[in-house]
Design an enzyme around this catalytic site. Sequence first.
Site, PDB file in Angstrom:
ATOM      1  N   LYS A  97     -42.202 -65.930  13.288  1.00 36.69           N
ATOM      2  CA  LYS A  97     -41.807 -65.166  12.316  1.00 36.69           C
ATOM      3  C   LYS A  97     -42.996 -65.192  10.860  1.00 36.69           C
ATOM      4  CE  LYS A  97     -38.130 -63.960  10.612  1.00 36.69           C
ATOM      5  NZ  LYS A  97     -37.154 -63.975   9.983  1.00 36.69           N
ATOM      6  N   GLU A 134     -40.088 -59.799  -1.255  1.00 33.92           N
ATOM      7  CA  GLU A 134     -38.637 -60.081  -1.565  1.00 33.92           C
ATOM      8  C   GLU A 134     -38.315 -60.497  -2.975  1.00 33.92           C
ATOM      9  OE1 GLU A 134     -36.875 -60.979   2.718  1.00 33.92           O
ATOM     10  OE2 GLU A 134     -38.679 -62.165   2.326  1.00 33.92           O
ATOM     11  N   HIS A 185     -34.530 -39.667   3.148  1.00 33.64           N
ATOM     12  CA  HIS A 185     -33.216 -40.163   3.501  1.00 33.64           C
ATOM     13  C   HIS A 185     -33.734 -41.271   4.651  1.00 33.64           C
ATOM     14  CE1 HIS A 185     -31.072 -36.786   2.165  1.00 33.64           C
ATOM     15  NE2 HIS A 185     -32.107 -36.206   2.686  1.00 33.64           N
ATOM     16  N   SER A 191     -41.223 -69.057   9.300  1.00 39.65           N
ATOM     17  CA  SER A 191     -39.977 -69.556   9.344  1.00 39.65           C
ATOM     18  C   SER A 191     -40.045 -71.147   9.838  1.00 39.65           C
ATOM     19  CB  SER A 191     -39.097 -68.817  10.396  1.00 39.65           C
ATOM     20  OG  SER A 191     -37.980 -69.408  10.531  1.00 39.65           O
TER      21      SER A 191
END
Length: 479
Positions: free
Chosen positions: A304, A311, A177, A298
């Site tokens: 970042k 992704e 979970h 970024s």
Amino acid sequence: MSNDNSDKPDNAAGSDANDQSANEMWGGRFATSPDALMEAINASIGFDQRLWRQDIAGSRAHATMLGTQGIVSADDVTAILKGLDAIEARIETGDFKFSAALEDIHMNIEAHLKDLIGDAAGRLHTARSRNDQVATDFRLYVRDALEGLDAALLGFQHALLVKAESHAATVMPGFTHLQTAQPVTFGHHCLAYVEMASRDRGRFSDARKRLNESPLGAAALAGTSFPIDRDATAKSLGFDGPTRNSLDSVSARDFALETLSAAAICATHMSRLAEEIVIWASAPFSFISLSDAFSTGSSIMPQKRNPDAAELCRAKAGRIIGALSTLLVVMKGLPLAYSKDMQEDKEPVFDALESLSLVIAAMTGMVGDLVVNEDAMRDAAAGGFSTATDLADWLVRAGGLPFREAHHVTGSIVALAENKGCGLEGLSLEEMQSVDKRITKEVFSVLSVEASVASRTSFGGTAPTEVAKQVAWWQNQLS
Ligand code: ARG
């Protein structure tokens, strides 16, 4: 197909709606050329030109067989084979002009052959139809792709094994979970994906086995009256033998569906690892850092490092699963035998298989490059009372409690630690004994995350000794 627009065929030859000449290839019954719209919807050359190698291979096998069987003269077969060599060389060097007016790869090559060798070219299509031709080409293409995917997955497994070996004892939290459950080792986690990739390879290999029959010689749908030798063409194309039913031969696309199903499952595995990489690389987790090669910055937030490659691998799964539904829906209502609907089989397959091979390559690169932050993993593993099960097991083993009771006692101890704001190891013996008197100081030997993973020596368990054994087994298996 993302890059299809770039290989749009040359539309000039005979494609003008005002061109009144009959179509070169099947013009016998037709007075005028198809108008531009018809050509646009009908032509597949923009994408099926990818099949050129397979198409030429199929034609070579067919022509040779026609010669051996005395259906076409030896001189004509020689001319056809020479012409096919020349076409192959032209396509290879980018010297071949694909034409939408010639609809597809089969007619482009045949028309070009006619330009090169004259009328003998017309004999190549004896005892053959584009229906068995495309079925053959497509099987050969998918077979090549399956072999490429197998090799790519093997490389992926090797990359995981390298990490598994060096991190057989690196402790991380195991989750259920996405809640801290029990400590595991990072090597064990890597091996989980080695197992998945192995089953993916098994599925691809099954698909290859069933695919590997030659439809060539089924002709349009009914077979042919010419004395062809289907065993010979099957053999020369590396098939195990000919398909046994001409209707099925030109109608079947389950080899593509099966491959896409296996591809969708494999893409799902890749996507799950991609998702884990995204989570692990996030600042709050900081379990791993990705290499520059697989991250981007970024444009506005200088701090970042984005896991774009992971992704995109996660997202490509959507595309690959979509390809499977596309082809299932295309096929589901088609009567036997061939329908032109089946021309729509190729783009989803090309796209899915090319995407998957890119995904596997990128995932392999990411796994190979990732750097593990062992301290962050260990600290996280120690949180969330992750050794509570070890405490309960100890109560069963040392205190003789039934597991249900041990579970209850452990729950109370966890509550105590939670109130005190410490881990289980932070409680004193007296505090533990206030919950259950049977607890002795020996309990502390099972409360560390290292002790926890070291104790999980059951076959397939997370103990470093067990992980090392499994790594060795896989290294032997894959060598
Ligand atoms: N381009 C066609 C396809 O991909 C080849 C087969 C055409 N057959 C036919 N009967 N029109 O399906």
